[in-house]
Each structure stands twice: as C-alpha cells, then as structure tokens.
Design an enzyme around this catalytic site. Sequence first.
Site, PDB file in Angstrom:
ATOM      1  N   ASN A  39       0.880  13.304  -1.296  1.00 56.84           N
ATOM      2  CA  ASN A  39       1.370  11.820  -1.414  1.00 56.84           C
ATOM      3  C   ASN A  39       0.906  11.634  -2.863  1.00 56.84           C
ATOM      4  OD1 ASN A  39       1.904   8.931  -1.290  1.00 56.84           O
ATOM      5  ND2 ASN A  39       0.014   8.588  -0.052  1.00 56.84           N
ATOM      6  N   GLU A  84      -6.577   8.683   7.995  1.00 53.52           N
ATOM      7  CA  GLU A  84      -6.937   8.600   6.622  1.00 53.52           C
ATOM      8  C   GLU A  84      -8.149   7.523   6.615  1.00 53.52           C
ATOM      9  OE1 GLU A  84      -4.116   9.938   3.290  1.00 53.52           O
ATOM     10  OE2 GLU A  84      -3.439   8.050   4.092  1.00 53.52           O
ATOM     11  N   GLU A 126      -2.312   2.043   2.064  1.00 54.50           N
ATOM     12  CA  GLU A 126      -2.043   1.058   1.026  1.00 54.50           C
ATOM     13  C   GLU A 126      -0.804   0.494   1.180  1.00 54.50           C
ATOM     14  OE1 GLU A 126      -4.068   4.466  -1.991  1.00 54.50           O
ATOM     15  OE2 GLU A 126      -1.787   4.493  -1.669  1.00 54.50           O
ATOM     16  N   GLY A 152      -9.212   7.896  -2.133  1.00 53.74           N
ATOM     17  CA  GLY A 152      -9.292   7.799  -3.638  1.00 53.74           C
ATOM     18  C   GLY A 152     -10.733   7.393  -4.201  1.00 53.74           C
ATOM     19  N   SER A 183      -9.708  11.938  -0.094  1.00 53.71           N
ATOM     20  CA  SER A 183     -10.298  12.728  -0.820  1.00 53.71           C
ATOM     21  C   SER A 183     -10.346  14.304  -0.649  1.00 53.71           C
ATOM     22  CB  SER A 183     -11.896  12.211  -1.189  1.00 53.71           C
ATOM     23  OG  SER A 183     -11.480  10.871  -1.639  1.00 53.71           O
ATOM     24  N   HIS A 228       0.917   4.158   5.715  1.00 53.21           N
ATOM     25  CA  HIS A 228      -0.152   4.463   5.015  1.00 53.21           C
ATOM     26  C   HIS A 228      -1.041   3.007   4.721  1.00 53.21           C
ATOM     27  CE1 HIS A 228      -2.760   5.672   1.400  1.00 53.21           C
ATOM     28  NE2 HIS A 228      -2.112   6.961   1.899  1.00 53.21           N
ATOM     29  N   LYS A 287       1.905   8.817  -4.417  1.00 55.17           N
ATOM     30  CA  LYS A 287       1.712   7.460  -4.586  1.00 55.17           C
ATOM     31  C   LYS A 287       2.855   7.125  -5.830  1.00 55.17           C
ATOM     32  CE  LYS A 287      -2.745   7.855  -2.450  1.00 55.17           C
ATOM     33  NZ  LYS A 287      -4.179   7.167  -2.462  1.00 55.17           N
TER      34      LYS A 287
END
Length: 253
Positions: free
Chosen positions: A9, A167, A97, A173, A213, A95, A11
Amino acid sequence: MRKPLIAANWKMYKTPKESLAFLSEFLPLVKDHTASEIAIFPTMSSLGYVIEATKGTNVTAGAQTMHWLNEGPYTGQTSPTMLESIDCTRVLLGHSERRIYAHETDDMVNLKLKAALDHELIPVVCVGETLDKRQSGLTEAVLRWQIACALNGIKGASCGSVVIAYEPVWAIGTGSVATPEQANEAHAIIRREVATHLGLPCASGMRILYGGSVKPDNVASLMSQPEIDGALVGGASLQARSFAEIIHNSTAA
C-alpha cells in the site's frame, strides 16, 4: 490451501515516474517468485501506469479506494466502472486512514464491498482496532462489529475473492507491531466471525492478511502463524529491495 498474498500500500507516495522507476528495479527481483501472490496499490494518478507496466508479470495492481456508484456528481471520486476500464483487478476498502481522514463509515465499506463483487474486483477489506479499544479489552468486539457490517447482505456464494486485512490502527506507521501471537489471535476472531456470516467453508478458504509495521525482519515470524495468510505492507514497500526482501522472507516461515 490458502495461497499467501503480499501487498504493497503506497498510500500518498510516488508519482507515475517514481512508480515506474520502482518497478524497473523491483520486477527483476521477484520475477521467479511463485510461492505467493504479489500486489501493489499505488496512488490513483499512478495506477494506470503500474497496471500497464506489470502486465505479463507475476505482479498485479489495485486501487486504494473507490466509490460504490458507477457515476454521479461526486467530485474527486473514482467509480468501479472506471477501474474496470483500465484493467484494474483489485481494490482496498475501508483502510483505517480512509475511515479516519475521509470519514468512511462501516456502511460505506459495505456498499463498496458489494460494488466490488458486482464488478468482479478483488476486494481487500481492512479492519482493526485503535490503541484505546485494545487497552479497554474491546479488540474482539471491534473486529466482530466491523466484519459483521462489511459482510451485511453478502452471500456466501460470492465470497470466494474477498480478502480481509487486519491492521491494528496502533501499529500502522508507528514502528510498533503486534506480536505474532496477538496477530494470530485477531485473525482467528475474524475467521470465526466470517464463518458466522458466510459459513465455515468460506471462512476456511478466505485469506486474512496482517498489516501494521511489517518489515523484512518480522514478516517470517508473522507468517509462521497458522491464521496469517499474507501481509499488507506500508512504508517498507516503498523501496524496491525492502519489499522484495519481505516477499522472499515471507515464505521462509
């Protein structure tokens, strides 16, 4: 037998030029890899270029999100028919985010999943709990709720292509990573919930990826767990050699 899927991904990173430069280095590094599927989810501006550059290879490309309608007055959105038109085969849905920054709801994720299946796009549905929910002992409740909402109205007969990505929001991150045992436990919760809605055969065959991560030095220990069927990789997928190393290490479990 669930074939592992290792997905990148990207991003909001990489222009089309940078994406093609990545692929020129990356594709030779994995050209002989057959133990797992490989997918890349680039930015929308790079998606068409990545799709064209990976045709005829063992790498596929997908979109990071989409709308659930085919067309309409929705500025800035991309429809499933638009993805089909450029030979896109996969799409990320829900996701964290997107849920946080674009305020996507569980109902939206459900509508997108239905649209993806209608258009024969392979959906990767993302779920996961925040740190405060985990610390409050609500991990299972959050995962069961998100899966139940995503699968609402989905029939077991159409579940074959669905992929789930666990996730934990607190590990995305941040450099923190769920232990292999924590990740496996969450994956088991997800699989049981899928079985409740779609039946045991569907749940047993569904791939559930871990994201949060993931790096070359921890992917093997994660993949050694029986419920983990691959990885959705963020920052470590932005460098060709790092992502290739993750792919190769993932089969060393």
